[in-house]
Design an enzyme around this catalytic site. Structure first.
Site, PDB file in Angstrom:
ATOM      1  N   LEU A  15      48.861  56.674  45.842  1.00  0.00           N
ATOM      2  CA  LEU A  15      49.267  56.289  47.200  1.00  0.00           C
ATOM      3  C   LEU A  15      50.110  55.011  47.176  1.00  0.00           C
ATOM      4  O   LEU A  15      50.609  54.578  48.209  1.00  0.00           O
ATOM      5  CB  LEU A  15      48.024  56.050  48.066  1.00  0.00           C
ATOM      6  CG  LEU A  15      47.122  57.255  48.336  1.00  0.00           C
ATOM      7  CD1 LEU A  15      45.878  56.817  49.110  1.00  0.00           C
ATOM      8  CD2 LEU A  15      47.874  58.331  49.113  1.00  0.00           C
ATOM      9  N   THR A  61      47.675  50.323  36.217  1.00  0.00           N
ATOM     10  CA  THR A  61      46.431  51.024  36.532  1.00  0.00           C
ATOM     11  C   THR A  61      45.832  51.653  35.292  1.00  0.00           C
ATOM     12  O   THR A  61      46.311  51.432  34.174  1.00  0.00           O
ATOM     13  CB  THR A  61      46.655  52.024  37.701  1.00  0.00           C
ATOM     14  OG1 THR A  61      45.377  52.515  38.117  1.00  0.00           O
ATOM     15  CG2 THR A  61      47.551  53.180  37.308  1.00  0.00           C
ATOM     16  N   LYS A  65      44.835  48.411  32.099  1.00  0.00           N
ATOM     17  CA  LYS A  65      44.600  47.072  32.672  1.00  0.00           C
ATOM     18  C   LYS A  65      44.183  46.044  31.624  1.00  0.00           C
ATOM     19  O   LYS A  65      44.400  44.853  31.801  1.00  0.00           O
ATOM     20  CB  LYS A  65      43.551  47.156  33.790  1.00  0.00           C
ATOM     21  CG  LYS A  65      44.076  47.854  35.045  1.00  0.00           C
ATOM     22  CD  LYS A  65      43.041  47.860  36.156  1.00  0.00           C
ATOM     23  CE  LYS A  65      43.560  48.618  37.361  1.00  0.00           C
ATOM     24  NZ  LYS A  65      42.606  48.623  38.471  1.00  0.00           N
ATOM     25  N   ASP A 101      42.943  43.074  42.288  1.00  0.00           N
ATOM     26  CA  ASP A 101      41.787  43.918  42.661  1.00  0.00           C
ATOM     27  C   ASP A 101      40.649  43.028  43.175  1.00  0.00           C
ATOM     28  O   ASP A 101      39.895  43.408  44.070  1.00  0.00           O
ATOM     29  CB  ASP A 101      41.278  44.719  41.450  1.00  0.00           C
ATOM     30  CG  ASP A 101      42.165  45.918  41.134  1.00  0.00           C
ATOM     31  OD1 ASP A 101      42.872  46.402  42.035  1.00  0.00           O
ATOM     32  OD2 ASP A 101      42.141  46.369  39.970  1.00  0.00           O
ATOM     33  N   ALA A 129      36.921  47.546  36.713  1.00  0.00           N
ATOM     34  CA  ALA A 129      36.584  47.417  38.139  1.00  0.00           C
ATOM     35  C   ALA A 129      35.128  46.986  38.310  1.00  0.00           C
ATOM     36  O   ALA A 129      34.803  46.186  39.200  1.00  0.00           O
ATOM     37  CB  ALA A 129      36.840  48.741  38.859  1.00  0.00           C
ATOM     38  N   TYR A 209      38.792  56.224  46.726  1.00  0.00           N
ATOM     39  CA  TYR A 209      39.329  56.432  48.082  1.00  0.00           C
ATOM     40  C   TYR A 209      39.835  57.858  48.282  1.00  0.00           C
ATOM     41  O   TYR A 209      40.212  58.227  49.388  1.00  0.00           O
ATOM     42  CB  TYR A 209      40.459  55.428  48.384  1.00  0.00           C
ATOM     43  CG  TYR A 209      41.481  55.357  47.282  1.00  0.00           C
ATOM     44  CD1 TYR A 209      41.372  54.396  46.270  1.00  0.00           C
ATOM     45  CD2 TYR A 209      42.512  56.277  47.210  1.00  0.00           C
ATOM     46  CE1 TYR A 209      42.271  54.352  45.239  1.00  0.00           C
ATOM     47  CE2 TYR A 209      43.419  56.242  46.172  1.00  0.00           C
ATOM     48  CZ  TYR A 209      43.292  55.270  45.198  1.00  0.00           C
ATOM     49  OH  TYR A 209      44.189  55.241  44.154  1.00  0.00           O
TER      50      TYR A 209
HETATM   51  P1  NAP Z   1      37.465  52.214  33.607  1.00  0.00           P
HETATM   52  O1  NAP Z   1      37.866  50.899  33.031  1.00  0.00           O
HETATM   53  O2  NAP Z   1      37.845  53.490  32.942  1.00  0.00           O
HETATM   54  O3  NAP Z   1      35.858  52.149  33.748  1.00  0.00           O
HETATM   55  C1  NAP Z   1      35.104  53.183  34.322  1.00  0.00           C
HETATM   56  C2  NAP Z   1      33.668  53.027  33.874  1.00  0.00           C
HETATM   57  O4  NAP Z   1      32.957  54.075  34.479  1.00  0.00           O
HETATM   58  C3  NAP Z   1      33.483  53.177  32.376  1.00  0.00           C
HETATM   59  O5  NAP Z   1      33.451  51.907  31.769  1.00  0.00           O
HETATM   60  C4  NAP Z   1      32.172  53.921  32.240  1.00  0.00           C
HETATM   61  O6  NAP Z   1      31.097  53.001  32.070  1.00  0.00           O
HETATM   62  C5  NAP Z   1      31.991  54.595  33.582  1.00  0.00           C
HETATM   63  N1  NAP Z   1      32.212  56.042  33.475  1.00  0.00           N
HETATM   64  C6  NAP Z   1      33.335  56.679  33.079  1.00  0.00           C
HETATM   65  N2  NAP Z   1      33.142  58.017  33.106  1.00  0.00           N
HETATM   66  C7  NAP Z   1      31.864  58.208  33.524  1.00  0.00           C
HETATM   67  C8  NAP Z   1      31.053  59.363  33.714  1.00  0.00           C
HETATM   68  N3  NAP Z   1      31.538  60.597  33.505  1.00  0.00           N
HETATM   69  N4  NAP Z   1      29.783  59.183  34.138  1.00  0.00           N
HETATM   70  C9  NAP Z   1      29.286  57.930  34.356  1.00  0.00           C
HETATM   71  N5  NAP Z   1      30.013  56.803  34.167  1.00  0.00           N
HETATM   72  C10 NAP Z   1      31.278  56.949  33.756  1.00  0.00           C
HETATM   73  O7  NAP Z   1      37.984  52.350  35.105  1.00  0.00           O
HETATM   74  P2  NAP Z   1      38.135  51.185  36.193  1.00  0.00           P
HETATM   75  O8  NAP Z   1      39.501  50.682  36.173  1.00  0.00           O
HETATM   76  O9  NAP Z   1      37.013  50.242  36.004  1.00  0.00           O
HETATM   77  O10 NAP Z   1      37.973  52.036  37.552  1.00  0.00           O
HETATM   78  C11 NAP Z   1      36.724  52.579  37.919  1.00  0.00           C
HETATM   79  C12 NAP Z   1      36.841  53.268  39.291  1.00  0.00           C
HETATM   80  O11 NAP Z   1      37.211  52.314  40.283  1.00  0.00           O
HETATM   81  C13 NAP Z   1      37.893  54.383  39.351  1.00  0.00           C
HETATM   82  O12 NAP Z   1      37.407  55.415  40.139  1.00  0.00           O
HETATM   83  C14 NAP Z   1      39.059  53.712  40.047  1.00  0.00           C
HETATM   84  O13 NAP Z   1      39.870  54.642  40.744  1.00  0.00           O
HETATM   85  C15 NAP Z   1      38.324  52.798  41.015  1.00  0.00           C
HETATM   86  N6  NAP Z   1      39.165  51.673  41.420  1.00  0.00           N
HETATM   87  C16 NAP Z   1      39.532  51.598  42.731  1.00  0.00           C
HETATM   88  C17 NAP Z   1      40.327  50.567  43.166  1.00  0.00           C
HETATM   89  C18 NAP Z   1      40.715  50.484  44.613  1.00  0.00           C
HETATM   90  O14 NAP Z   1      41.676  49.766  44.923  1.00  0.00           O
HETATM   91  N7  NAP Z   1      40.012  51.131  45.514  1.00  0.00           N
HETATM   92  C19 NAP Z   1      40.763  49.586  42.250  1.00  0.00           C
HETATM   93  C20 NAP Z   1      40.338  49.673  40.923  1.00  0.00           C
HETATM   94  C21 NAP Z   1      39.547  50.728  40.514  1.00  0.00           C
HETATM   95  P3  NAP Z   1      29.954  53.239  30.958  1.00  0.00           P
HETATM   96  O15 NAP Z   1      30.624  53.881  29.796  1.00  0.00           O
HETATM   97  O16 NAP Z   1      29.453  51.857  30.687  1.00  0.00           O
HETATM   98  O17 NAP Z   1      28.906  54.101  31.599  1.00  0.00           O
END
Ligand code: NAP
Length: 268
Positions: A15, A61, A65, A101, A129, A209
């Site tokens: 978006l 993203t 990051k 963020d 995040a 979202y």
């Molecule tokens: P990331 O660095 O890939 O981290 C995601 C974490 O989620 C991983 O470290 C893992 O933790 C856990 N995970 C991944 N797959 C999983 C599964 N199948 N089951 C359970 N846990 C799982 O991603 P991120 O950047 O932190 O983003 C995380 C979420 O936040 C995403 O959905 C992203 O779209 C959202 N987000 C939204 C915004 C916004 O503006 N609204 C901004 C940033 C991020 P473990 O391995 O420790 O379990």
């Protein structure tokens, strides 16, 4: 004309172009915002290309990051502490990384009138995040913040880490934040927790979202919790990025003008 964009791996449903185009109109700027999908091994070349071509700035993203950090000339101290960059500014060829963020997360909670002082919180996930949310909550007075991880997080974190099994023994907790991708489009039938694991939480925040109401938020709403999705955070982090790029303040009230436009796009 200045150009900006989003650097990531799979950007099909982003978006961000719609948000930034709205902001360019609002700021009366002639500028473009494009999606730059690159493979991990092309990230350094992509940064060189953006520098060479005179980009004004880019957002970063999943999954870059953290990976982007060694490619930058400078890191804002707040982004350094979080270990994640989602906004890069180009200043006469020098690249500086920021994390908006963190700002966006706070504005989302403010708008939803979620207070955090002396509250307890559990954050699902251990990625960028999740760590950002844990820092924000702790910085703003949460008395206890725990991360929930499927394994021991790498790199180590200063927050307490529990596993999913430990959630069943949890005492009443004020806030739950989902910072995993579980439940995100297209896997909209998935939830990181089942209904009875949600019982301790008064407020449930999902950073996802799309969809606006994830399976997790549906379950939480049905049991009477306050629910918040990540759409206002997405818009707020973009406004904060524009503030850095344009070096001017922007009234955050614009978030409430942009969200209805995004809902049209999301509901198509
Ligand atoms: P990331 O660095 O890939 O981290 C995601 C974490 O989620 C991983 O470290 C893992 O933790 C856990 N995970 C991944 N797959 C999983 C599964 N199948 N089951 C359970 N846990 C799982 O991603 P991120 O950047 O932190 O983003 C995380 C979420 O936040 C995403 O959905 C992203 O779209 C959202 N987000 C939204 C915004 C916004 O503006 N609204 C901004 C940033 C991020 P473990 O391995 O420790 O379990």
């Amino acid at each position: 004309m200045s150009f900006y964009g989003l650097l990531g791996a799979a950007l099909g449903h982003s978006l961000s172009p719609a948000i930034h185009k709205y902001l360019f109109r609002h700021l009366e700027l002639t500028a473009s915002y494009s999606l730059f999908s690159v493979a991990s091994e092309q990230l350094a070349a992509a940064m060189d290309g953006l520098k060479l071509l005179g980009a004004g700035g880019v957002n970063v993203t999943v999954p870059y990051k953290r990976q982007i950090i060694p490619l930058l000339d400078e890191l804002d101290p707040a982004a350094a502490r979080l270990g994640a960059v989602n906004t890069i500014a180009f200043y006469q060829g020098r690249t500086v990384g920021y994390n908006t963020d963190y700002t966006g997360f706070g504005i989302m909670l403010d708008q939803a009138q979620v207070g955090v002082r002396n509250k307890t919180a559990v954050v699902l996930g251990s990625g960028g995040a999740a760590r950002m949310a844990a820092y924000w909550l702790s910085d703003h007075g949460c008395s206890d913040v725990k991360l929930v991880s499927r394994s021991q997080p790498e790199p180590a974190t200063e927050f307490a880490v529990i596993d999913y099994a430990a959630l069943s023994g949890l005492s009443p907790t004020d806030l739950l934040v989902n910072a995993t991708p579980v439940g995100m489009y297209p896997d909209i039938g998935a939830s990181p927790l089942i209904a009875n694991q949600l019982a301790p939480f008064a407020t449930v925040i999902d950073l996802i979202y799309n969809p606006q109401t994830t399976c997790l938020l549906k379950l939480a709403y049905d049991q009477g919790s306050q629910t918040v999705n990540g759409l206002s955070m997405l818009v707020a982090q973009a406004v904060a990025a524009q503030e850095i790029w344009q070096q001017r303040r922007i009234d955050y009230a614009i978030i409430n003008e942009i969200i209805p436009c995004l809902l049209v796009q999301l509901n198509k």
